[in-house]
Design an enzyme around this catalytic site. Structure first.
Site, PDB file in Angstrom:
ATOM      1  CG  ASP A  80     -11.300  -1.616   1.978  1.00 30.17           C
ATOM      2  OD1 ASP A  80     -10.860  -0.869   2.869  1.00 30.17           O
ATOM      3  OD2 ASP A  80     -10.841  -1.648   0.827  1.00 30.17           O
ATOM      4  CB  CYS A 110      -0.952  -0.003   1.196  1.00 34.44           C
ATOM      5  SG  CYS A 110      -2.604   0.569   0.758  1.00 34.44           S
ATOM      6  CG  HIS A 120      -7.987 -11.108 -16.010  1.00 29.38           C
ATOM      7  ND1 HIS A 120      -8.450 -11.628 -17.204  1.00 29.38           N
ATOM      8  CD2 HIS A 120      -6.994 -10.251 -16.335  1.00 29.38           C
ATOM      9  CE1 HIS A 120      -7.749 -11.097 -18.207  1.00 29.38           C
ATOM     10  NE2 HIS A 120      -6.868 -10.258 -17.700  1.00 29.38           N
ATOM     11  CG  ASP A 165      -7.384  -2.708  -1.415  1.00 22.54           C
ATOM     12  OD1 ASP A 165      -6.739  -1.674  -1.639  1.00 22.54           O
ATOM     13  OD2 ASP A 165      -8.206  -2.834  -0.497  1.00 22.54           O
ATOM     14  CE  LYS A 177      -4.148   4.176  -1.314  1.00 23.56           C
ATOM     15  NZ  LYS A 177      -5.200   3.822  -0.319  1.00 23.56           N
ATOM     16  CG  ASP A 222     -17.660   4.509   4.255  1.00 24.05           C
ATOM     17  OD1 ASP A 222     -16.783   3.919   4.912  1.00 24.05           O
ATOM     18  OD2 ASP A 222     -18.632   5.096   4.766  1.00 24.05           O
ATOM     19  CG  ASP A 223     -13.264   1.690   5.106  1.00 28.86           C
ATOM     20  OD1 ASP A 223     -12.096   2.005   4.852  1.00 28.86           O
ATOM     21  OD2 ASP A 223     -13.825   1.974   6.183  1.00 28.86           O
TER      22      ASP A 223
END
Length: 726
Positions: A473, A403, A524, A450, A406, A433-434
């Protein structure tokens, strides 16, 4: 044409972090074989160097001076480090079984695992004695005992079973550490110090006759009790710390491999390959050199390294193998206490302080060599660059993964500001929101996604952490995880390695889903420049989800995990994070939070997970939504081991400057590294929940009972959204 990394086509797995493998990693980092994916499997991120153990027992070296940092060596070599214990090898499938993880495939494997000094046939040994090997466990338990003696909580009564070189060295070292009032007894059923010449043996036996020490011969130990050793002649020797050094046992799982063994040790030939299977090499104490039998000694492991390194690369890439020819004898420098050492070679004894100084130089030079890991210089920049490129590269820090990779909050917010509001009636909440919230009949479904650049070359580990991170989340909304889709980008590799890697990714993600009561339902795949993983997750709520809004003045703030993953990962990327800190961060990120989330869902008024924008950034989002201010006690915020020291040394995630900039004018806090960690980007971080004050303490106790490293870190109050840190 795009310049992609060369494809990976072969898997080389090093089983164990012994001296030979540690040096192979160092050599591999300076001369890798392109196309090989290198893996090291070890029960811990560090290993203990045996040559300095007597000095540590005597109190001459701190614990850290003995540690071979396998995490740093793995990063230097470009290897993935799997922290786990091997339990078997399936040679027919070319797979290694790792406890708690599953199987790791190999094209070539090498074994350099520690041996044990356990004595399972001796009644009471397992319950009341400490084997000198494995070295890590012994060093840890010795440190606890020595500190108890220093504190006056123990008397310093030590019994050593076995008067070989190791047993005598450690007995002398223990006596030196514990002081003149200590009572150290060495028990030997046969001849003491059989491996030494007469002169060296005489010198060391004389040292064992000093006040506070004694050597008992010809009386085998028949039983070990809680505070005593029972001998065959009915004598009972009182003891507080019982050390076993009389046995050398290989690990039991080797017997199930079908490899040719000698007394449980892997039989190898001059090329260091197994006599049974040319795809498996062995070195160090676990190897039996039937072509030239020698005693177990670290000197042979070290001198096997050039041959092992060469032959591994030949087996993977072609060429002529070399034969290892061990020397007949070697110089033994043995700790004798009092600042002296005894030397033995060709049965010619020497004794004196100068020998200890020589031994110290040899050992410290070895450790310096292992930890002197040359860095490769980055390629030079082109002569002509667009405006802004050099500024963007200022500082020279690599882009963080997880993270920490990001987008910063400012450009993300600017882009999301143009996102249309949801138009469907069944979309209760969109971005902001989350997770998004969808109406489904009488309940709700939350959906989130994510995606992250992997910070480790280990597909299984990266997938487990990414899956835990994605479910954060869902848990933050008080929802029960339902289903998950995987998006997997693999770096260039052969189809065989693609299948192996994807199998590991799916196994790790499916395990996380199963633990959370969800299903992995597909996904995928793609090929790209580096390993990148993403997960889309859904969850179900019978009632309204827990949102960022809803907190009340007076609520307590509970954090469920320590922070610091960003700084640890940033330091690890450049090879400076201590192995123990890396291991602790990985363990924290791997920890799922289903139990914590279920508990908090019953009491939290507002909740979010702590990820890329750091604890302060995500807490401010909760304050904005709830229209409140917060006070945080900086000392109460739990930190991962090593995080503060790394931050104080100047290490930081590449996202930290942007996170700190986003806090400008919104947080009042004392300056310093501990405050900066509030903006440290977290991967698979904890939950931060606003809980009614009267429920906070009992909630905290319940969280800790389920294993969470939770803490009450502050409280909410009336006022404009602002964070005050004291």
């Amino acid at each position: 044409m795009q310049n992609l990394p060369l494809p990976l086509t072969r898997d080389l797995v090093l089983i164990g972090g012994g001296h030979a493998h540690a040096l192979v990693l160092r050599m591999w980092g300076m001369k890798p074989l392109p196309g090989v994916r290198l893996t090291l499997i070890s029960p811990s991120a560090t290993a203990t160097y045996s040559g300095m153990l007597p000095g540590h027992v005597a109190g001459l070296y701190p614990r850290g001076a003995l540690e071979l940092d396998l995490a740093k060596l793995a990063r230097h070599a470009g290897a993935r480090l799997i922290i786990g214990r091997v339990s078997g090898i399936d040679r027919s499938m070319q797979q290694i079984e790792v406890e708690g993880r599953g199987r790791v495939a190999y094209d070539l494997a090498s074994i350099d695992i520690g041996i044990s000094a356990e004595m399972p046939a001796l009644p009471g040994f397992a319950s009341h004695a400490v084997p000198v090997k494995p070295l890590d466990a012994f060093a840890d338990r010795w440190q606890v005992y020595a500190e108890s003696v220093a504190a006056g909580q123990a008397l310093g009564r030590v019994v050593v079973i076995g008067a070989g070189v190791a047993g005598v060295e450690l007995a002398l070292a223990a006596h030196e550490r514990l002081g003149p009032k200590a009572e150290v007894t060495v028990i030997e059923a046969g001849t003491p110090l059989r491996a030494l010449g007469r002169g060296a043996r005489k010198r060391l036996c004389a040292r064992l006759a000093q006040p506070g020490m004694r050597l008992i011969l010809g009386a085998p130990v028949v039983r070990v009790a809680a505070h005593a050793v029972h001998l065959a002649d009915d004598r009972v020797i009182e003891a507080e710390f019982i050390l076993g050094s009389a046995a050398t046992r290989p690990q039991g799982w080797l017997a199930e491999t079908g490899l040719a063994l000698s007394a449980g040790f892997v039989e190898i030939g001059p090329t260091l390959q197994s006599r049974t299977d040319p795809l498996i090499f062995a070195a160090g104490d676990i190897a039996h050199m039937g072509f030239a039998p020698r005693p177990k000694a670290g000197v042979y492991a070290v001198r096997q390294v050039p041959v092992l390194f060469h032959n591994l690369q030949v087996a993977l890439g072609g060429g002529q193998m070399r034969a290892y020819a061990p020397q007949r004898d070697y110089l033994k420098l043995i700790f004798a206490g009092g600042g002296a050492a005894v030397a033995d070679k060709w049965h010619l004894p020497l004794h004196g302080r100068w020998l200890w100084r020589w031994k110290n130089r040899i050992d410290t030079a070895f450790m310096a060599k292992v930890h002197d890991l040359p860095r490769m210089a980055p390629p030079p920049l082109p002569a002509r660059l667009a405006h802004g490129v050099r500024e963007a590269l200022a500082g020279g820090k690599p882009l963080c993964g997880g993270c920490g990779g990001k987008m910063a909050l400012a450009p993300l917010a600017a882009a999301l500001a143009n996102l249309p509001a949801p138009g469907r009636a069944d979309v209760a909440a969109g971005a902001g929101d989350d997770a998004a919230v969808l109406r489904t009949g009488e309940g709700y479904q939350v959906i989130t996604t994510d995606h992250m650049r992997a910070f480790t070359p280990d597909p299984w580990l990266a997938a487990r952490i990414a899956a835990v991170h994605a479910l954060g989340d869902v848990w933050a909304m008080g929802a029960a995880p339902q289903a998950m889709l995987a998006q997997v980008t693999l770096p260039p590799m052969s189809e065989t390695l693609q299948a192996r890697s994807l199998t590991e990714v799916l196994a790790a993600a499916a395990a996380v889903c199963a633990e959370a009561g969800a299903d992995l339902v597909g996904g995928h795949t793609a090929s790209g420049a580096e390993l990148t993983l993403g997960f889309t997750a859904t969850g179900l709520c019978a009632g309204a989800p827990i949102r960022l809004a809803g907190a009340q003045p007076g609520d307590a703030l509970i954090l469920t995990k320590p922070i610091g993953t960003g700084v640890v990962l940033a330091a690890e990327m450049i090879g400076t994070a201590p192995g123990q800190a890396v291991a602790a961060a990985l363990a924290s990120m791997c920890r799922a939070q289903a139990a914590e989330a279920a508990l908090l869902a019953t009491v939290a008024r507002a909740m979010t997970d702590v990820t890329g924008f750091g604890l302060a950034g995500h807490l401010l989002a909760l304050l904005d939504a709830s229209g409140l201010a917060a006070r945080v006690d900086l000392a109460s915020v739990p930190l991962l081991p090593g995080a503060l020291a790394l931050a104080e040394a100047g290490h930081a995630s590449s996202l930290l400057p942007a996170n700190l900039a986003a806090l400008a004018g919104r947080m009042t806090a004392p300056p310093g590294a501990r405050t900066d960690l509030l903006a440290d980007p977290q991967t698979a971080g904890g939950l931060i929940a606003a809980v009614p004050a009267e429920l906070a303490e009992q909630t905290l106790l319940k969280l800790r009972a389920c294993g969470a490293g939770a803490a009450i870190i502050g409280s909410l109050g009336e006022g404009p959204p602002h964070l005050t840190v004291t």
